[in-house]
Design a protein around this motif. Structure first.
Motif, PDB file in Angstrom:
ATOM      1  N   PRO A  74       0.811  -1.225   0.000  1.00 48.99           N
ATOM      2  CA  PRO A  74       0.000   0.000   0.000  1.00 48.99           C
ATOM      3  C   PRO A  74       0.840   1.269   0.000  1.00 48.99           C
ATOM      4  O   PRO A  74       0.407   2.292  -0.531  1.00 48.99           O
ATOM      5  CB  PRO A  74      -0.817  -0.119   1.290  1.00 48.99           C
ATOM      6  CG  PRO A  74       0.008  -0.957   2.187  1.00 48.99           C
ATOM      7  CD  PRO A  74       0.657  -1.960   1.276  1.00 48.99           C
ATOM      8  N   VAL A  75       2.041   1.219   0.597  1.00 48.27           N
ATOM      9  CA  VAL A  75       2.925   2.384   0.568  1.00 48.27           C
ATOM     10  C   VAL A  75       3.335   2.688  -0.870  1.00 48.27           C
ATOM     11  O   VAL A  75       3.414   3.858  -1.277  1.00 48.27           O
ATOM     12  CB  VAL A  75       4.162   2.149   1.461  1.00 48.27           C
ATOM     13  CG1 VAL A  75       5.238   3.199   1.204  1.00 48.27           C
ATOM     14  CG2 VAL A  75       3.763   2.176   2.932  1.00 48.27           C
ATOM     15  N   ALA A  76       3.572   1.634  -1.667  1.00 50.55           N
ATOM     16  CA  ALA A  76       3.896   1.832  -3.076  1.00 50.55           C
ATOM     17  C   ALA A  76       2.736   2.478  -3.823  1.00 50.55           C
ATOM     18  O   ALA A  76       2.925   3.406  -4.615  1.00 50.55           O
ATOM     19  CB  ALA A  76       4.269   0.500  -3.727  1.00 50.55           C
ATOM     20  N   GLY A 203      -1.084 -12.368  -1.659  1.00 49.87           N
ATOM     21  CA  GLY A 203      -2.450 -11.983  -1.994  1.00 49.87           C
ATOM     22  C   GLY A 203      -2.601 -10.483  -2.184  1.00 49.87           C
ATOM     23  O   GLY A 203      -3.283 -10.027  -3.111  1.00 49.87           O
ATOM     24  N   LEU A 204      -1.969  -9.708  -1.308  1.00 47.01           N
ATOM     25  CA  LEU A 204      -2.051  -8.249  -1.424  1.00 47.01           C
ATOM     26  C   LEU A 204      -1.337  -7.751  -2.675  1.00 47.01           C
ATOM     27  O   LEU A 204      -1.815  -6.812  -3.331  1.00 47.01           O
ATOM     28  CB  LEU A 204      -1.436  -7.599  -0.175  1.00 47.01           C
ATOM     29  CG  LEU A 204      -2.246  -7.737   1.114  1.00 47.01           C
ATOM     30  CD1 LEU A 204      -1.425  -7.277   2.309  1.00 47.01           C
ATOM     31  CD2 LEU A 204      -3.546  -6.935   1.022  1.00 47.01           C
ATOM     32  N   VAL A 205      -0.208  -8.366  -3.025  1.00 43.11           N
ATOM     33  CA  VAL A 205       0.503  -7.977  -4.252  1.00 43.11           C
ATOM     34  C   VAL A 205      -0.373  -8.249  -5.472  1.00 43.11           C
ATOM     35  O   VAL A 205      -0.486  -7.413  -6.375  1.00 43.11           O
ATOM     36  CB  VAL A 205       1.843  -8.734  -4.371  1.00 43.11           C
ATOM     37  CG1 VAL A 205       2.476  -8.495  -5.749  1.00 43.11           C
ATOM     38  CG2 VAL A 205       2.808  -8.274  -3.287  1.00 43.11           C
ATOM     39  N   ALA A 206      -1.015  -9.425  -5.512  1.00 44.79           N
ATOM     40  CA  ALA A 206      -1.886  -9.771  -6.640  1.00 44.79           C
ATOM     41  C   ALA A 206      -3.068  -8.811  -6.724  1.00 44.79           C
ATOM     42  O   ALA A 206      -3.427  -8.339  -7.822  1.00 44.79           O
ATOM     43  CB  ALA A 206      -2.372 -11.207  -6.503  1.00 44.79           C
ATOM     44  N   LEU A 207      -3.687  -8.508  -5.586  1.00 48.86           N
ATOM     45  CA  LEU A 207      -4.831  -7.603  -5.577  1.00 48.86           C
ATOM     46  C   LEU A 207      -4.426  -6.195  -6.021  1.00 48.86           C
ATOM     47  O   LEU A 207      -5.120  -5.576  -6.847  1.00 48.86           O
ATOM     48  CB  LEU A 207      -5.435  -7.554  -4.169  1.00 48.86           C
ATOM     49  CG  LEU A 207      -6.592  -6.575  -3.959  1.00 48.86           C
ATOM     50  CD1 LEU A 207      -7.780  -6.941  -4.843  1.00 48.86           C
ATOM     51  CD2 LEU A 207      -7.012  -6.545  -2.488  1.00 48.86           C
ATOM     52  N   LEU A 212      -4.208  -1.782 -10.078  1.00 54.93           N
ATOM     53  CA  LEU A 212      -3.426  -0.805 -10.840  1.00 54.93           C
ATOM     54  C   LEU A 212      -3.569  -0.986 -12.348  1.00 54.93           C
ATOM     55  O   LEU A 212      -3.640  -0.004 -13.094  1.00 54.93           O
ATOM     56  CB  LEU A 212      -1.949  -0.896 -10.456  1.00 54.93           C
ATOM     57  CG  LEU A 212      -1.521  -0.254  -9.133  1.00 54.93           C
ATOM     58  CD1 LEU A 212      -0.042  -0.529  -8.877  1.00 54.93           C
ATOM     59  CD2 LEU A 212      -1.783   1.249  -9.132  1.00 54.93           C
ATOM     60  N   LEU A 213      -3.596  -2.231 -12.802  1.00 55.14           N
ATOM     61  CA  LEU A 213      -3.518  -2.489 -14.238  1.00 55.14           C
ATOM     62  C   LEU A 213      -4.843  -2.830 -14.901  1.00 55.14           C
ATOM     63  O   LEU A 213      -4.949  -2.779 -16.125  1.00 55.14           O
ATOM     64  CB  LEU A 213      -2.536  -3.642 -14.495  1.00 55.14           C
ATOM     65  CG  LEU A 213      -1.106  -3.439 -13.987  1.00 55.14           C
ATOM     66  CD1 LEU A 213      -0.256  -4.653 -14.350  1.00 55.14           C
ATOM     67  CD2 LEU A 213      -0.495  -2.164 -14.560  1.00 55.14           C
ATOM     68  N   ARG A 214      -5.871  -3.139 -14.108  1.00 54.87           N
ATOM     69  CA  ARG A 214      -7.107  -3.636 -14.710  1.00 54.87           C
ATOM     70  C   ARG A 214      -8.360  -2.874 -14.289  1.00 54.87           C
ATOM     71  O   ARG A 214      -9.456  -3.240 -14.725  1.00 54.87           O
ATOM     72  CB  ARG A 214      -7.295  -5.129 -14.373  1.00 54.87           C
ATOM     73  CG  ARG A 214      -6.258  -6.045 -14.996  1.00 54.87           C
ATOM     74  CD  ARG A 214      -6.483  -6.163 -16.503  1.00 54.87           C
ATOM     75  NE  ARG A 214      -5.560  -7.110 -17.110  1.00 54.87           N
ATOM     76  CZ  ARG A 214      -4.399  -6.783 -17.641  1.00 54.87           C
ATOM     77  NH1 ARG A 214      -4.024  -5.505 -17.624  1.00 54.87           N
ATOM     78  NH2 ARG A 214      -3.612  -7.688 -18.189  1.00 54.87           N
ATOM     79  N   GLY A 293       3.299   8.938  -9.706  1.00 57.41           N
ATOM     80  CA  GLY A 293       2.899   8.654 -11.077  1.00 57.41           C
ATOM     81  C   GLY A 293       3.592   7.487 -11.732  1.00 57.41           C
ATOM     82  O   GLY A 293       3.342   7.196 -12.907  1.00 57.41           O
ATOM     83  N   TYR A 294       4.455   6.778 -11.006  1.00 56.97           N
ATOM     84  CA  TYR A 294       5.235   5.698 -11.623  1.00 56.97           C
ATOM     85  C   TYR A 294       5.586   4.670 -10.556  1.00 56.97           C
ATOM     86  O   TYR A 294       5.992   5.032  -9.446  1.00 56.97           O
ATOM     87  CB  TYR A 294       6.511   6.259 -12.244  1.00 56.97           C
ATOM     88  CG  TYR A 294       7.300   5.282 -13.088  1.00 56.97           C
ATOM     89  CD1 TYR A 294       6.934   5.018 -14.396  1.00 56.97           C
ATOM     90  CD2 TYR A 294       8.421   4.650 -12.571  1.00 56.97           C
ATOM     91  CE1 TYR A 294       7.668   4.128 -15.173  1.00 56.97           C
ATOM     92  CE2 TYR A 294       9.165   3.773 -13.333  1.00 56.97           C
ATOM     93  CZ  TYR A 294       8.780   3.507 -14.639  1.00 56.97           C
ATOM     94  OH  TYR A 294       9.504   2.625 -15.417  1.00 56.97           O
ATOM     95  N   GLY A 295       5.420   3.389 -10.870  1.00 58.20           N
ATOM     96  CA  GLY A 295       5.761   2.329  -9.935  1.00 58.20           C
ATOM     97  C   GLY A 295       4.848   1.138 -10.115  1.00 58.20           C
ATOM     98  O   GLY A 295       3.983   1.114 -10.997  1.00 58.20           O
ATOM     99  N   SER A 296       5.024   0.125  -9.281  1.00 58.90           N
ATOM    100  CA  SER A 296       4.188  -1.075  -9.365  1.00 58.90           C
ATOM    101  C   SER A 296       4.186  -1.790  -8.028  1.00 58.90           C
ATOM    102  O   SER A 296       5.106  -1.640  -7.209  1.00 58.90           O
ATOM    103  CB  SER A 296       4.709  -2.029 -10.452  1.00 58.90           C
ATOM    104  OG  SER A 296       5.921  -2.645 -10.048  1.00 58.90           O
ATOM    105  N   ALA A 297       3.140  -2.588  -7.808  1.00 56.22           N
ATOM    106  CA  ALA A 297       3.056  -3.388  -6.587  1.00 56.22           C
ATOM    107  C   ALA A 297       4.058  -4.528  -6.629  1.00 56.22           C
ATOM    108  O   ALA A 297       4.639  -4.888  -5.601  1.00 56.22           O
ATOM    109  CB  ALA A 297       1.639  -3.928  -6.430  1.00 56.22           C
ATOM    110  N   ILE A 298       4.274  -5.093  -7.808  1.00 54.29           N
ATOM    111  CA  ILE A 298       5.255  -6.175  -7.936  1.00 54.29           C
ATOM    112  C   ILE A 298       6.642  -5.656  -7.582  1.00 54.29           C
ATOM    113  O   ILE A 298       7.431  -6.345  -6.928  1.00 54.29           O
ATOM    114  CB  ILE A 298       5.225  -6.756  -9.359  1.00 54.29           C
ATOM    115  CG1 ILE A 298       3.875  -7.427  -9.635  1.00 54.29           C
ATOM    116  CG2 ILE A 298       6.368  -7.739  -9.566  1.00 54.29           C
ATOM    117  CD1 ILE A 298       3.718  -7.939 -11.047  1.00 54.29           C
TER     118      ILE A 298
END
Length: 350
Positions: A74-76, A203-207, A212-214, A293-298
């Motif tokens: 969530p920080v990301a 699970g949190l990373v997948a969610l 973010l992407l869908r 404006g830039y980054g990802s959970a993965i």
């Protein structure tokens, strides 16, 4: 006399329909630099620490990574949205303290304390987001104030109610064992003992990646981080998005707090101070920009994995653990430089 024939003019292909090469797509991924760094750290400790590749050691690394990764996700997202939260470390402790003290003092089922803690922690996240959107003050100032208030409240209330700096044990209360199964149990997979926090983390990373992407909310997060005024001009609910991000941070703080409580059944009121920087470092190593404006959970998950490998790899290599902070700072600088280089290469190949 007929006019000379001219070659037919071909329309330039629409750049939106031109397929990009695999290299260009990879260079455009925020987490590329973190993946390269993680591979280098993994190979390094595989050579310098004989026990690093053992199954039990890797499960310990994953557990250490998950305790940071649950909050790094969530920080990301919050950083992608252009904001910070310096209260995350002590908020985890606040969540655990509320569960413990409410359950013990009210002689209630542990799950009642867990529910009250969830409401309390979400209220803190809402407060951060609401104050940010109403006052227009920088998130650094808002959450620094929350950090200081929670630090004082954690210590003050614990001493007032318990008479010491730690809570009373709740291990013998009704509902504790079932709560421990949810937040602090162990799973054996293929003969390897794994903490349930690893499943929470994955699970949190997948969610978060799906969001973010869908989803439209993911577009809102990127838009808000890229420029709040421009996002508001095209109809993005900027205030609701930011408040929602802060509440997502507080929800994950609740999960981490319950794990802390159910693992030891007591909580020290001074814990958590400084952990907020570890969550931010994991997100930055994972490719999140400080400007939003830039980054990802993965990427945040890879950053947390680097943290876990380094913290435990130093122990397995039998080095002085005092060097850990040095390596953490060096990784932060190297990852930031590598991410900047990758972004420049990605922009150059477009």
């Amino acid at each position: 006399m007929s006019a000379p024939a001219t070659a037919p003019v071909q329309d330039a292909p629409d750049e939106r329909l031109v397929s990009r090469s695999y290299l260009r797509r990879m260079l455009g991924r925020p987490e590329l630099g973190a993946v390269v760094g993680a591979a280098a750290v993994f190979v390094f400790f595989s050579f310098v620490a004989d026990s690093f590749l053992q199954a039990s050691s890797l499960s310990t690394v994953l557990y250490a990574s998950s305790t940071i990764g649950i909050m790094a996700v969530p920080v990301a997202l919050l950083m992608i949205g252009g904001e910070f939260d310096l209260s995350t470390g002590v908020m985890v402790t606040t969540s655990a303290l509320v569960s413990s003290m409410f359950s013990y003092q009210m002689t209630a089922n542990v799950w009642v304390g867990v529910g009250v803690s969830l409401l309390t922690t979400l209220a803190i996240g809402f407060f951060n987001g609401f104050m940010l959107t109403r006052t227009k003050l920088p998130s650094f100032i808002i959450t620094l104030g929350t950090f200081l208030m929670l630090t004082g409240l954690n210590l003050g209330f614990t001493k007032l109610i318990s008479g010491t700096v730690s809570t009373k044990t709740i291990g013998d209360m009704e509902g504790f064992e079932s709560a421990r199964k949810v937040f602090a149990s162990h799973l054996t997979i293929g003969g390897v003992d794994l903490q349930v926090t690893i499943l929470w983390w994955f699970g949190l990373v997948a969610l978060a990646t799906w969001i973010l992407l869908r989803t439209r909310v993911g577009n809102w997060i990127f838009a808000v981080g890229g420029g709040a005024d421009a996002a508001r001009a095209v109809g993005v609910p900027v205030n609701r998005t930011k408040i929602g991000l802060y509440m997502a941070v507080s929800f994950c703080a609740w999960i981490s707090g319950q794990h802390l409580l159910m693992s030891y059944d007591v909580v020290q009121s001074g814990e958590g101070v400084g952990n907020e920087f570890l969550y931010i470092i994991a997100a930055v190593i994972g490719g999140c920009l400080m400007t939003g404006g830039y980054g990802s959970a993965i990427g945040s998950a890879v950053g947390a994995f680097i943290f876990g490998m380094t913290s435990k790899g130093i122990v397995y290599a039998q080095w002085n653990p005092d060097w850990f902070k040095f390596f953490l700072g060096a990784m932060l600088l190297l990852a930031t430089l590598l991410n900047a280089w990758v972004r420049k290469r990605a922009e150059a190949t477009k």
